[in-house]
Design a protein around this motif. Structure first.
Motif, PDB file in Angstrom:
ATOM      1  N   SER A  92      17.406  57.091  76.359  1.00 59.97           N
ATOM      2  CA  SER A  92      16.391  58.255  76.465  1.00 59.97           C
ATOM      3  C   SER A  92      16.123  58.883  77.752  1.00 59.97           C
ATOM      4  O   SER A  92      15.572  60.055  77.915  1.00 59.97           O
ATOM      5  N   LYS A  93      16.501  58.096  78.729  1.00 54.79           N
ATOM      6  CA  LYS A  93      16.502  58.636  80.037  1.00 54.79           C
ATOM      7  C   LYS A  93      17.664  58.543  80.822  1.00 54.79           C
ATOM      8  O   LYS A  93      18.318  57.521  80.845  1.00 54.79           O
ATOM      9  N   ILE A  94      18.094  59.615  81.402  1.00 61.53           N
ATOM     10  CA  ILE A  94      19.450  59.807  82.333  1.00 61.53           C
ATOM     11  C   ILE A  94      18.877  60.066  83.605  1.00 61.53           C
ATOM     12  O   ILE A  94      18.426  61.060  83.710  1.00 61.53           O
ATOM     13  N   GLY A  95      19.215  59.006  84.569  1.00 59.55           N
ATOM     14  CA  GLY A  95      18.923  59.319  86.065  1.00 59.55           C
ATOM     15  C   GLY A  95      20.313  59.140  86.760  1.00 59.55           C
ATOM     16  O   GLY A  95      21.224  58.944  86.223  1.00 59.55           O
ATOM     17  N   ILE A  96      20.214  59.195  87.987  1.00 58.63           N
ATOM     18  CA  ILE A  96      21.301  59.049  88.874  1.00 58.63           C
ATOM     19  C   ILE A  96      21.777  57.760  88.764  1.00 58.63           C
ATOM     20  O   ILE A  96      23.199  57.467  88.867  1.00 58.63           O
ATOM     21  N   GLU A  97      20.949  56.401  88.533  1.00 59.20           N
ATOM     22  CA  GLU A  97      21.822  55.199  88.496  1.00 59.20           C
ATOM     23  C   GLU A  97      22.481  55.285  86.974  1.00 59.20           C
ATOM     24  O   GLU A  97      23.589  54.456  87.114  1.00 59.20           O
ATOM     25  N   GLU A  98      21.972  55.772  85.878  1.00 63.07           N
ATOM     26  CA  GLU A  98      22.940  55.573  84.848  1.00 63.07           C
ATOM     27  C   GLU A  98      24.308  56.431  85.082  1.00 63.07           C
ATOM     28  O   GLU A  98      25.043  55.960  84.564  1.00 63.07           O
ATOM     29  N   LEU A  99      24.177  57.436  85.903  1.00 58.47           N
ATOM     30  CA  LEU A  99      25.352  58.428  85.846  1.00 58.47           C
ATOM     31  C   LEU A  99      26.212  57.492  86.900  1.00 58.47           C
ATOM     32  O   LEU A  99      27.511  57.520  86.740  1.00 58.47           O
ATOM     33  N   ARG A 100      25.821  56.779  87.819  1.00 58.65           N
ATOM     34  CA  ARG A 100      26.590  56.134  88.590  1.00 58.65           C
ATOM     35  C   ARG A 100      27.305  54.961  87.931  1.00 58.65           C
ATOM     36  O   ARG A 100      28.551  54.523  88.070  1.00 58.65           O
ATOM     37  N   ASN A 101      26.358  54.288  87.029  1.00 58.66           N
ATOM     38  CA  ASN A 101      26.854  53.169  86.367  1.00 58.66           C
ATOM     39  C   ASN A 101      27.973  53.433  85.342  1.00 58.66           C
ATOM     40  O   ASN A 101      28.990  52.648  85.197  1.00 58.66           O
ATOM     41  N   ALA A 102      27.907  54.718  84.804  1.00 56.55           N
ATOM     42  CA  ALA A 102      28.864  55.213  83.831  1.00 56.55           C
ATOM     43  C   ALA A 102      30.065  55.718  84.464  1.00 56.55           C
ATOM     44  O   ALA A 102      31.130  55.990  83.807  1.00 56.55           O
ATOM     45  N   GLY A 103      30.122  55.637  85.860  1.00 59.13           N
ATOM     46  CA  GLY A 103      31.358  56.287  86.758  1.00 59.13           C
ATOM     47  C   GLY A 103      31.379  57.596  86.845  1.00 59.13           C
ATOM     48  O   GLY A 103      32.347  58.178  87.298  1.00 59.13           O
ATOM     49  N   PHE A 104      30.492  58.543  86.479  1.00 65.17           N
ATOM     50  CA  PHE A 104      30.386  60.007  86.927  1.00 65.17           C
ATOM     51  C   PHE A 104      30.188  60.221  88.330  1.00 65.17           C
ATOM     52  O   PHE A 104      30.825  61.350  88.678  1.00 65.17           O
ATOM     53  N   ILE A 105      29.572  59.654  88.992  1.00 69.05           N
ATOM     54  CA  ILE A 105      29.184  59.797  90.442  1.00 69.05           C
ATOM     55  C   ILE A 105      29.330  58.864  91.133  1.00 69.05           C
ATOM     56  O   ILE A 105      29.529  57.497  90.731  1.00 69.05           O
ATOM     57  N   SER A 106      29.741  58.927  92.390  1.00 67.43           N
ATOM     58  CA  SER A 106      29.556  57.682  93.561  1.00 67.43           C
ATOM     59  C   SER A 106      28.298  57.575  94.157  1.00 67.43           C
ATOM     60  O   SER A 106      27.307  58.605  94.036  1.00 67.43           O
ATOM     61  N   THR A 107      28.366  56.804  95.030  1.00 63.20           N
ATOM     62  CA  THR A 107      27.046  56.297  95.731  1.00 63.20           C
ATOM     63  C   THR A 107      26.238  57.560  96.430  1.00 63.20           C
ATOM     64  O   THR A 107      25.020  57.592  95.927  1.00 63.20           O
ATOM     65  N   ASN A 108      26.584  58.198  97.180  1.00 67.60           N
ATOM     66  CA  ASN A 108      26.022  59.323  97.750  1.00 67.60           C
ATOM     67  C   ASN A 108      25.848  60.688  97.335  1.00 67.60           C
ATOM     68  O   ASN A 108      25.485  61.619  97.893  1.00 67.60           O
ATOM     69  N   GLN A 109      26.674  60.980  96.378  1.00 65.96           N
ATOM     70  CA  GLN A 109      26.814  62.183  95.611  1.00 65.96           C
ATOM     71  C   GLN A 109      25.545  62.834  94.982  1.00 65.96           C
ATOM     72  O   GLN A 109      24.526  62.021  94.600  1.00 65.96           O
ATOM     73  N   LEU A 110      25.199  64.084  95.200  1.00 70.30           N
ATOM     74  CA  LEU A 110      24.095  64.954  94.629  1.00 70.30           C
ATOM     75  C   LEU A 110      24.646  65.494  93.115  1.00 70.30           C
ATOM     76  O   LEU A 110      25.723  65.974  93.192  1.00 70.30           O
ATOM     77  N   VAL A 111      23.623  65.535  92.672  1.00 74.53           N
ATOM     78  CA  VAL A 111      23.918  66.083  91.173  1.00 74.53           C
ATOM     79  C   VAL A 111      23.389  67.105  90.477  1.00 74.53           C
ATOM     80  O   VAL A 111      21.920  67.268  90.851  1.00 74.53           O
ATOM     81  N   LYS A 112      24.092  68.223  90.069  1.00 73.68           N
ATOM     82  CA  LYS A 112      23.681  69.115  89.346  1.00 73.68           C
ATOM     83  C   LYS A 112      23.776  69.573  87.978  1.00 73.68           C
ATOM     84  O   LYS A 112      24.986  69.142  87.550  1.00 73.68           O
ATOM     85  N   ILE A 113      23.053  69.408  87.228  1.00 73.54           N
ATOM     86  CA  ILE A 113      23.322  69.531  85.542  1.00 73.54           C
ATOM     87  C   ILE A 113      23.521  71.088  85.316  1.00 73.54           C
ATOM     88  O   ILE A 113      22.514  71.785  85.729  1.00 73.54           O
ATOM     89  N   LEU A 114      24.535  71.213  84.707  1.00 77.98           N
ATOM     90  CA  LEU A 114      24.969  72.646  84.253  1.00 77.98           C
ATOM     91  C   LEU A 114      25.038  72.631  82.695  1.00 77.98           C
ATOM     92  O   LEU A 114      24.910  71.648  81.884  1.00 77.98           O
ATOM     93  N   GLY A 115      24.734  73.979  82.047  1.00 75.41           N
ATOM     94  CA  GLY A 115      24.430  74.259  80.774  1.00 75.41           C
ATOM     95  C   GLY A 115      25.511  74.302  79.633  1.00 75.41           C
ATOM     96  O   GLY A 115      25.329  74.837  78.767  1.00 75.41           O
ATOM     97  N   ASN A 116      26.741  73.828  80.113  1.00 75.77           N
ATOM     98  CA  ASN A 116      27.866  73.796  79.217  1.00 75.77           C
ATOM     99  C   ASN A 116      27.714  72.678  78.080  1.00 75.77           C
ATOM    100  O   ASN A 116      27.673  71.758  78.451  1.00 75.77           O
ATOM    101  N   GLY A 117      27.905  73.212  76.636  1.00 71.12           N
ATOM    102  CA  GLY A 117      27.882  72.270  75.832  1.00 71.12           C
ATOM    103  C   GLY A 117      26.512  72.291  75.227  1.00 71.12           C
ATOM    104  O   GLY A 117      25.522  73.090  75.597  1.00 71.12           O
ATOM    105  N   SER A 118      26.258  71.390  74.301  1.00 66.63           N
ATOM    106  CA  SER A 118      25.019  71.592  73.560  1.00 66.63           C
ATOM    107  C   SER A 118      24.257  70.192  73.615  1.00 66.63           C
ATOM    108  O   SER A 118      25.029  69.109  73.693  1.00 66.63           O
TER     109      SER A 118
END
Length: 148
Positions: A92-118
């Motif tokens: 129900s909560k998605i933060g930097i740690e969840e994205l890192r654990n899922a393998g989408f980002i590496s340690t020091n990357q900044l994240v921008k959420i884009l509006g593609n998809g629903s």
């Protein structure tokens, strides 16, 4: 059996050239290096980009472009990715740690959420930046956005 039909045992001969072993070998003297010049001398190694004294291409071509030293680079993550992640891990909560654990980002990357998809899940999303369409879609689904 006599000296005219002697031959070496099978697999016993080497095919490697033995250079610099005297004039009788045919490969003595200059040892296949030719006469004079840098390539004939020991310790020779060609520099990267060397073109035989001709001005190298990296010096012939002009410099161009502009490198902004203040550029901030973000890792783009779309709403459809957040939806898939929320469905797969019941989040129900998605933060930097969840994205890192899922393998989408590496340690020091900044994240921008884009509006593609629903987005159908009600999520609390933490990121460094949001596009206007992504922020609107998250709030339309009943979720919240937190800028870090």
């Amino acid at each position: 059996m006599d000296l005219s039909n002697l031959k070496p045992a099978e697999g016993s001969t080497k095919t490697r050239k033995r250079i610099g072993r005297g004039p009788g070998s045919g490969l003595g003297g200059t040892s296949t290096r030719g006469h004079k010049g840098a390539k004939s001398r020991s310790g020779y190694s060609k520099k990267i980009g060397f073109e035989g004294g001709q001005m190298p291409i990296q010096r012939r071509l002009p410099k161009f472009g502009f490198k902004n030293i203040n550029r901030v680079e973000y890792k783009a993550i779309n709403l459809e990715t957040l939806q898939r992640l929320a469905d797969a891990r019941q989040l129900s909560k998605i933060g930097i740690e969840e994205l890192r654990n899922a393998g989408f980002i590496s340690t020091n990357q900044l994240v921008k959420i884009l509006g593609n998809g629903s987005l159908t899940a009600k999520l609390e999303v933490e990121a460094h930046a949001f596009s206007k369409s992504a922020e609107a879609a998250i709030q339309a689904a009943g979720g919240t956005t937190v800028k870090l």
